[in-house]
Design a protein around this motif. Structure first.
Motif, mmCIF file in Angstrom:
data_model
loop_
_atom_site.group_PDB
_atom_site.id
_atom_site.type_symbol
_atom_site.label_atom_id
_atom_site.label_comp_id
_atom_site.label_asym_id
_atom_site.label_seq_id
_atom_site.Cartn_x
_atom_site.Cartn_y
_atom_site.Cartn_z
ATOM 1 N N ARG A 126 0.812 -1.219 0.000
ATOM 2 C CA ARG A 126 0.000 0.000 0.000
ATOM 3 C C ARG A 126 0.850 1.276 0.000
ATOM 4 N N ASN A 127 2.125 1.180 -0.288
ATOM 5 C CA ASN A 127 2.992 2.356 -0.227
ATOM 6 C C ASN A 127 2.661 3.391 -1.293
ATOM 7 N N TYR A 128 1.943 3.001 -2.325
ATOM 8 C CA TYR A 128 1.620 3.931 -3.401
ATOM 9 C C TYR A 128 0.165 4.377 -3.350
ATOM 10 N N GLU A 129 -0.460 4.188 -2.202
ATOM 11 C CA GLU A 129 -1.789 4.732 -1.965
ATOM 12 C C GLU A 129 -1.616 6.093 -1.281
ATOM 13 N N ASN A 130 -1.870 7.154 -2.009
ATOM 14 C CA ASN A 130 -1.627 8.510 -1.529
ATOM 15 C C ASN A 130 -2.958 9.235 -1.354
ATOM 16 N N LEU A 131 -3.307 9.536 -0.112
ATOM 17 C CA LEU A 131 -4.558 10.222 0.193
ATOM 18 C C LEU A 131 -4.243 11.543 0.882
ATOM 19 N N PHE A 132 -4.872 12.603 0.396
ATOM 20 C CA PHE A 132 -4.707 13.931 0.980
ATOM 21 C C PHE A 132 -6.082 14.498 1.315
ATOM 22 N N ILE A 133 -6.188 15.093 2.488
ATOM 23 C CA ILE A 133 -7.430 15.764 2.882
ATOM 24 C C ILE A 133 -7.121 17.243 3.045
ATOM 25 N N ASN A 134 -7.707 18.052 2.183
ATOM 26 C CA ASN A 134 -7.432 19.491 2.148
ATOM 27 C C ASN A 134 -5.925 19.759 2.060
ATOM 28 N N GLY A 135 -5.218 18.922 1.277
ATOM 29 C CA GLY A 135 -3.796 19.100 1.059
ATOM 30 C C GLY A 135 -2.898 18.394 2.055
ATOM 31 N N ARG A 136 -3.452 17.815 3.123
ATOM 32 C CA ARG A 136 -2.646 17.167 4.158
ATOM 33 C C ARG A 136 -2.616 15.660 3.902
ATOM 34 N N PHE A 137 -1.398 15.084 3.834
ATOM 35 C CA PHE A 137 -1.271 13.646 3.636
ATOM 36 C C PHE A 137 -1.695 12.910 4.898
ATOM 37 N N ILE A 138 -2.582 11.939 4.747
ATOM 38 C CA ILE A 138 -3.064 11.169 5.894
ATOM 39 C C ILE A 138 -3.192 9.700 5.497
ATOM 40 N N LYS A 139 -3.292 8.862 6.517
ATOM 41 C CA LYS A 139 -3.573 7.446 6.323
ATOM 42 C C LYS A 139 -4.900 7.143 6.999
ATOM 43 N N ASN A 140 -5.808 6.512 6.260
ATOM 44 C CA ASN A 140 -7.126 6.216 6.801
ATOM 45 C C ASN A 140 -7.598 4.862 6.303
ATOM 46 N N PRO A 141 -7.859 3.914 7.202
ATOM 47 C CA PRO A 141 -8.260 2.569 6.763
ATOM 48 C C PRO A 141 -9.610 2.542 6.069
ATOM 49 N N PHE A 197 -2.912 5.225 -6.319
ATOM 50 C CA PHE A 197 -3.774 6.389 -6.491
ATOM 51 C C PHE A 197 -3.181 7.603 -5.788
ATOM 52 N N VAL A 198 -3.581 8.771 -6.280
ATOM 53 C CA VAL A 198 -3.254 10.067 -5.670
ATOM 54 C C VAL A 198 -4.570 10.832 -5.611
ATOM 55 N N LEU A 199 -5.191 10.857 -4.439
ATOM 56 C CA LEU A 199 -6.521 11.447 -4.272
ATOM 57 C C LEU A 199 -6.466 12.575 -3.262
ATOM 58 N N ASN A 200 -7.144 13.654 -3.579
ATOM 59 C CA ASN A 200 -7.221 14.803 -2.672
ATOM 60 C C ASN A 200 -8.685 15.065 -2.373
ATOM 61 N N LEU A 201 -9.055 14.900 -1.117
ATOM 62 C CA LEU A 201 -10.436 15.116 -0.687
ATOM 63 C C LEU A 201 -10.588 16.540 -0.174
ATOM 64 N N ALA A 202 -11.543 17.260 -0.740
ATOM 65 C CA ALA A 202 -11.885 18.599 -0.263
ATOM 66 C C ALA A 202 -13.167 18.501 0.551
ATOM 67 N N VAL A 203 -13.093 18.899 1.802
ATOM 68 C CA VAL A 203 -14.237 18.765 2.700
ATOM 69 C C VAL A 203 -14.167 19.888 3.733
ATOM 70 N N GLU A 204 -15.310 20.272 4.250
ATOM 71 C CA GLU A 204 -15.332 21.276 5.300
ATOM 72 C C GLU A 204 -14.580 20.757 6.522
ATOM 73 N N PRO A 205 -13.668 21.547 7.085
ATOM 74 C CA PRO A 205 -12.894 21.082 8.242
ATOM 75 C C PRO A 205 -13.755 20.615 9.404
ATOM 76 N N ALA A 206 -14.979 21.122 9.521
ATOM 77 C CA ALA A 206 -15.849 20.711 10.613
ATOM 78 C C ALA A 206 -16.228 19.237 10.517
#
Length: 667
Positions: free
Chosen positions: A247-262, A284-293
């Protein structure tokens, strides 16, 4: 009992540094994120000896005003929030105000910074948390921070660092992820004086993938853009044939911040099910845009983990986004024709070549028609590999021309060019190794005398009417079946392409889809146990059972509650066999991490095995009519491009590639 005492500031800072600064990688992460938060368009990252002895981060951001330079190194001093309510509106990568203070407490730090409105910049030097120098200095707009001798004053922490090469690898991996998550920023990464990475910063995710993973990776990525409710995702996902063993090439970003989420990893991997080989994971390289709340980012010291308000919504969102992108794309892999590796020359012949004039070797190596050579490095050598054949003497004009071509740099530059131009003009870059996985099929005796009866394929009109995807426009519309080779692969022509269809894999996918649709439409039968089984569950497992009680009953399990405990009275009857009691605990374990909508989702491998056993095999004789029916039904499926085990059903060979092989064209 020992007396309670208040720790001194130095000890407090060192303890806090242990949470924020684990290694050189942590330092690079915190300082680079600060640079991006400062609206930098370019960031230079330089390390030596894995970052243990030297780290320098330079940016062209907004800088820090003179009067705030000292405050920037105080604990919990931040410009990104002022009250607790601001946590629900955090869009920056950092917010705690601990990075600079923690780094300065365990290293020797020097910072040069200047804002646009100031005439001169400011230089500050801090060793082990104490200010050594503070003065005006000449510098460019932005900030440059140099960190030397990490953990020099905490020997216990320093001895737990890895070897410089290992720490360097960790930093390189981090810089790659930052470059992928922020294609709008030009990242220049220097390791021990050598440029390792230099991205364009043109805000093109595919260009970022090109620089980080190489040309082959960029060519194998699919764009994705999906929005639903408060969530929006964009980025790139890899084609099924472009996968990895981890899974080293699974790249997830939330509002630009790299995170790991199962939850997200499980959703994306489930969307790829039956499209990847067993044991492989998507890229994958995915960037999720979501309200911080909707996200709690303050749950991990290094900000590598987040908590969502609603995990089920997030899982469904990512699953639908990836499944939709894959469904809308023709996922037919192209044929890859590779030459066998060349054998090593005998020593005598190597000596003969060594004595040849360099001009002869140069001309022969350029004129020789062969596969592209190895990837160019950051500092391409002018030496050209020795060919295996004799050379030809050059004229003076030819020699000068070819030597100039050899001296011309071939590394890609970051002049803001799009990835399409880079892919066309740049030599093969460092990329993933796409190793073909051989498929070992059970050898069967050929049945040349009598064609086999193919009842599941040649069906009546009633069966055709219940196809779930009749309205779907098939990819093959004006195709022509040319014939069959090796009694296994059918050749189909359409337009300027030739397609090879594996009859076993194709029939396997057809039967698998039919079996799954049939199982999902029918009510699952249950078999009662002779004696109810009292379940020994942990409190967490009991809570999972209560939340999913209705779902488990729909799967065919019958449960009865006894106070705080449950008894299992019946288990489902699946695939013509009753399930074992242990199957219930397996389902319960999977429900803690995965989302299961149908009991047969847990039996995908079993259903795939059924389809494999029932499908025609290689070397089985099919008539042209049977092949036409098989291909027609395959192309009408929702996912026709792989068998349920992830092996391709169709391979494409273009007219252009064939003309290249026959040397009709030279480019």
């Amino acid at each position: 009992m020992q007396k309670i005492r208040l720790l001194d500031a130095k000890t407090i800072n060192k303890i806090a540094a242990g949470e924020v600064v684990e290694s050189p990688k942590s330092v690079v992460k915190e300082l680079t994120e600060n640079a991006i938060d400062a609206n930098a368009g370019s960031v230079t990252i330089e390390i030596k000896e894995g970052g243990i002895s030297y780290i320098r981060i330079t940016d062209n951001g907004t800088g820090i005003p003179k009067e705030q330079v000292k405050e920037a190194f105080l604990r919990h001093a931040t410009s990104k929030m002022s009250q607790i309510e601001d946590l629900e509106h955090i869009f920056t990568l950092g917010f705690r105000g601990e990075a600079l203070a923690s780094i300065a407490a365990v290293a020797q730090v020097e910072m040069l910074t200047k804002t646009r409105d100031e005439e001169t910049g400011t230089r500050i030097v801090i060793h082990a948390g104490e200010i050594q120098e503070l003065e005006d200095a000449a510098c460019r707009e932005g900030t440059s921070i140099t960190v030397r001798n990490l953990f020099y004053n905490v020997p216990a922490r320093r001895k737990f660092l890895k070897k410089p090469a290992t720490e360097s690898g960790y930093v390189s991996d981090l810089v790659n992820k930052i470059a992928l998550g922020h294609p709008e920023v030009a990242i220049h990464y220097i390791n021990n004086g050598n440029t390792v990475l230099h991205t364009a910063g043109n805000n093109d995710p595919k260009t970022a993938v090109f620089y980080v993973y190489g040309k082959d990776a960029a060519n194998s990525m699919l764009p994705i853009s999906y929005r639903k409710g408060e969530y929006a995702v964009s980025g790139l996902i890899g084609k099924p044939e472009f996968c990895r063993a981890n899974r080293n090439y699974e790249n997830l970003f939330i509002n630009g911040r790299f995170i790991k989420n199962p939850v997200v990893s499980a959703a994306v991997e489930d969307a790829y099910k039956t499209k990847l080989l067993i044991g492989k994971f998507p890229v994958f390289v995915l960037n999720l845009a979501v309200e911080p709340a909707q996200v709690d980012v303050n749950v991990h010291p290094a900000k590598l983990e987040v908590r969502f308000k609603n995990d089920d919504e997030v899982y469904e969102f990512f699953y639908n986004a990836v499944a939709k992108a894959l469904q809308e794309t023709v996922l037919i892999p192209k044929a890859v024709l590779e030459k066998k590796p060349k054998e090593r020359l005998p020593q005598a012949e190597q000596q003969t070549l060594a004595d040849m004039p360099k001009e002869s070797i140069l001309k022969e190596s350029i004129l020789k028609e062969s596969e592209p050579k190895a990837e160019p490095t950051a500092n391409p050598s002018k030496e050209i590999p020795l060919p295996q054949s004799q050379g030809v003497i050059l004229s003076k004009e030819e020699r000068e021309k070819l030597l100039r071509a050899a001296e011309k740099p071939q590394t890609p530059t970051s002049g803001g060019r799009s990835v399409d131009e880079l892919l066309k003009r740049t030599p093969k870059a460092e990329s993933f190794a796409q190793t073909a996985v051989p498929y070992r099929r059970e050898e069967l005796k050929p049945k040349e005398e009598q064609p086999i009866e193919l009842k599941p394929i040649v069906s009546d009109e009633k069966t055709e009417e219940v196809k779930p995807t009749e309205e779907k426009q098939p990819f093959f519309q004006n195709y022509k079946i040319i014939g069959q080779v090796f009694r296994t692969y059918w050749i189909v022509e359409q337009g300027d392409c030739l397609y090879l269809i594996d009859q076993h894999a194709a029939h396997e996918r057809v039967l698998y889809e039919e079996f799954m649709n049939k199982f999902k439409e029918e009510r699952v039968a249950s078999q009662r146990l002779l004696t109810p089984l009292m379940l020994q569950l942990t409190p967490m497992e009991t809570e999972v059972l209560r939340r999913n009680l209705a779902l488990l009953e729909s799967f065919g399990f019958e449960l009865e509650e006894f106070g705080e405990k449950y008894a299992l009275r019946a288990t489902p009857y699946l695939l013509q066999n009753p399930t074992e009691v242990g199957f219930f605990t397996d389902i319960l374990d999977r429900l803690t991490e995965e989302r299961i909508s149908n009991v047969y989702d847990t039996k995908i491998l079993a259903v795939a095995t059924m389809a494999c056993k029932a499908a025609v095999k290689g070397h089985d004789v099919l008539s042209t009519r049977e092949a036409e029916e098989l291909i027609h039904r395959l192309l009408g499926l929702e996912h026709p491009f792989t068998c349920p085990h992830g092996r391709p059903t169709i391979i494409e060979l273009t007219k252009y590639e064939m003309e290249k092989m026959f040397k009709r064209i030279q480019n």
